[in-house]
Design an enzyme around this catalytic site. Structure first.
Site, PDB file in Angstrom:
ATOM      1  N   ASP A   7      22.602 -10.534  44.715  1.00 22.82           N
ATOM      2  CA  ASP A   7      23.994 -10.144  44.833  1.00 22.82           C
ATOM      3  C   ASP A   7      24.466  -9.254  43.708  1.00 22.82           C
ATOM      4  O   ASP A   7      23.426  -8.900  42.956  1.00 22.82           O
ATOM      5  CB  ASP A   7      24.651 -11.577  45.060  1.00 22.82           C
ATOM      6  N   HIS A   8      25.874  -9.232  43.689  1.00 17.41           N
ATOM      7  CA  HIS A   8      26.296  -8.093  42.522  1.00 17.41           C
ATOM      8  C   HIS A   8      25.930  -8.688  41.079  1.00 17.41           C
ATOM      9  O   HIS A   8      25.491  -7.954  40.313  1.00 17.41           O
ATOM     10  CB  HIS A   8      27.660  -7.906  42.761  1.00 17.41           C
ATOM     11  N   CYS A  64      20.930 -14.353  41.347  1.00 16.74           N
ATOM     12  CA  CYS A  64      22.512 -13.990  41.479  1.00 16.74           C
ATOM     13  C   CYS A  64      23.015 -14.492  40.232  1.00 16.74           C
ATOM     14  O   CYS A  64      22.118 -14.555  39.197  1.00 16.74           O
ATOM     15  CB  CYS A  64      22.752 -15.075  42.561  1.00 16.74           C
ATOM     16  N   GLY A  65      24.140 -14.926  39.997  1.00 17.36           N
ATOM     17  CA  GLY A  65      24.825 -15.266  38.883  1.00 17.36           C
ATOM     18  C   GLY A  65      24.040 -16.343  38.064  1.00 17.36           C
ATOM     19  O   GLY A  65      23.452 -16.443  36.688  1.00 17.36           O
ATOM     20  N   THR A  66      23.831 -17.690  38.620  1.00 16.31           N
ATOM     21  CA  THR A  66      23.279 -18.739  38.371  1.00 16.31           C
ATOM     22  C   THR A  66      21.733 -18.850  38.834  1.00 16.31           C
ATOM     23  O   THR A  66      20.980 -19.876  38.162  1.00 16.31           O
ATOM     24  CB  THR A  66      23.955 -20.016  38.964  1.00 16.31           C
ATOM     25  N   GLY A  67      21.522 -18.323  39.728  1.00 18.29           N
ATOM     26  CA  GLY A  67      20.210 -18.419  40.517  1.00 18.29           C
ATOM     27  C   GLY A  67      20.287 -19.678  41.624  1.00 18.29           C
ATOM     28  O   GLY A  67      19.160 -19.889  42.321  1.00 18.29           O
ATOM     29  N   ILE A  68      21.402 -20.361  41.705  1.00 19.66           N
ATOM     30  CA  ILE A  68      21.361 -21.417  42.215  1.00 19.66           C
ATOM     31  C   ILE A  68      21.897 -21.276  43.704  1.00 19.66           C
ATOM     32  O   ILE A  68      21.392 -21.541  44.844  1.00 19.66           O
ATOM     33  CB  ILE A  68      22.287 -22.527  41.907  1.00 19.66           C
ATOM     34  N   GLY A  69      23.117 -20.272  44.102  1.00 19.88           N
ATOM     35  CA  GLY A  69      23.527 -20.147  45.135  1.00 19.88           C
ATOM     36  C   GLY A  69      22.371 -19.570  46.064  1.00 19.88           C
ATOM     37  O   GLY A  69      22.473 -19.788  47.365  1.00 19.88           O
ATOM     38  N   HIS A  97       2.449 -27.053  41.931  1.00 18.64           N
ATOM     39  CA  HIS A  97       2.716 -28.330  42.654  1.00 18.64           C
ATOM     40  C   HIS A  97       3.578 -28.264  43.845  1.00 18.64           C
ATOM     41  O   HIS A  97       3.219 -29.017  44.876  1.00 18.64           O
ATOM     42  CB  HIS A  97       3.592 -29.375  41.759  1.00 18.64           C
ATOM     43  N   ARG A 131      -3.128 -33.883  46.377  1.00 20.89           N
ATOM     44  CA  ARG A 131      -2.068 -34.560  46.777  1.00 20.89           C
ATOM     45  C   ARG A 131      -0.764 -33.779  46.726  1.00 20.89           C
ATOM     46  O   ARG A 131       0.240 -34.178  47.522  1.00 20.89           O
ATOM     47  CB  ARG A 131      -1.993 -35.548  45.657  1.00 20.89           C
ATOM     48  N   HIS A 132      -0.702 -32.497  46.244  1.00 16.45           N
ATOM     49  CA  HIS A 132       0.493 -31.767  46.318  1.00 16.45           C
ATOM     50  C   HIS A 132       0.835 -31.349  47.782  1.00 16.45           C
ATOM     51  O   HIS A 132       1.915 -31.058  48.146  1.00 16.45           O
ATOM     52  CB  HIS A 132       0.519 -30.691  45.324  1.00 16.45           C
TER      53      HIS A 132
HETATM   54  C1  RB5 Z   1      28.984 -14.428  42.065  1.00 19.49           C
HETATM   55  O1  RB5 Z   1      30.103 -14.364  41.111  1.00 19.49           O
HETATM   56  C2  RB5 Z   1      28.203 -16.170  41.537  1.00 19.49           C
HETATM   57  O2  RB5 Z   1      29.086 -16.866  42.239  1.00 19.49           O
HETATM   58  C3  RB5 Z   1      26.947 -15.880  42.417  1.00 19.49           C
HETATM   59  O3  RB5 Z   1      26.270 -14.835  41.635  1.00 19.49           O
HETATM   60  C4  RB5 Z   1      26.159 -17.107  42.083  1.00 19.49           C
HETATM   61  O4  RB5 Z   1      26.186 -17.567  40.763  1.00 19.49           O
HETATM   62  C5  RB5 Z   1      26.300 -18.375  42.985  1.00 19.49           C
HETATM   63  O5  RB5 Z   1      25.647 -19.368  43.036  1.00 19.49           O
END
Ligand code: RB5
Length: 149
Positions: A7-8, A64-69, A97, A131-132
């Site tokens: 993303d941005h 992305c910003g956190t890598g999580i979304g 694994h 096993r994995h």
């Molecule tokens: C974008 O502002 C931010 O929310 C996105 O990059 C990400 O961190 C979401 O998980």
């Protein structure tokens, strides 16, 4: 071929990774975004991960910003095992694994230098199987709607 997507917020890190010296012979295909303007991460995740599932690309690297979304979105694509990693050990063992086929990085979490190390270890670590493989099969069974219990 490795699929890239962001993303941005992840765009600057993805741009740095595209310039990463090609020391391990990896070619990249960028599935967007292509400018720093607002771009929602689920779109990039689906495009890049579809290329992995179709066989056009071997693995995906998403930012992305956190890598999580972007990892949550990527994991909704059937057959994708995406891991948000910010340390070397996790990036190595999610390959060894979990047979992860998608690495997700947080551009607001880690620096470019560490990100390049994580990409290198992720792309060069083999799945251990054994096993994995049983556990990965169970993950795929959940994905297929089966009950494990
Ligand atoms: C974008 O502002 C931010 O929310 C996105 O990059 C990400 O961190 C979401 O998980």
């Amino acid at each position: 071929m490795i699929a890239l997507g962001s993303d941005h917020a992840g765009f600057p890190l993805k741009t740095e990774l595209k310039n990463h010296p090609d020391s391990i012979g990896v070619k990249y295909k960028d599935f967007g975004c292509y400018t720093p303007e607002r771009f929602d991460y689920a779109i990039a995740a689906q495009k890049a991960c579809d290329a992995v599932i179709s066989g056009e690309c071997d693995k995906a690297i998403l930012c992305c910003g956190t890598g999580i979304g972007i990892s949550i979105a990527a994991n909704k694509v059937k057959g994708i095992r995406a891991s948000a990693c910010s340390d070397y050990f996790s990036a190595k063992y999610t390959r060894a694994h979990n047979d992860a086929n998608c690495l997700c990085l947080g551009a607001r979490v880690i620096g470019v230098g560490l990100a390049k190390e994580l990409v290198d270890v992720f792309l060069t670590t083999e799945f251990e199987g054994g096993r994995h493989q049983t556990r990965v099969n169970q993950i795929m069974a959940i994905e297929a709607g089966e009950k494990l219990y």
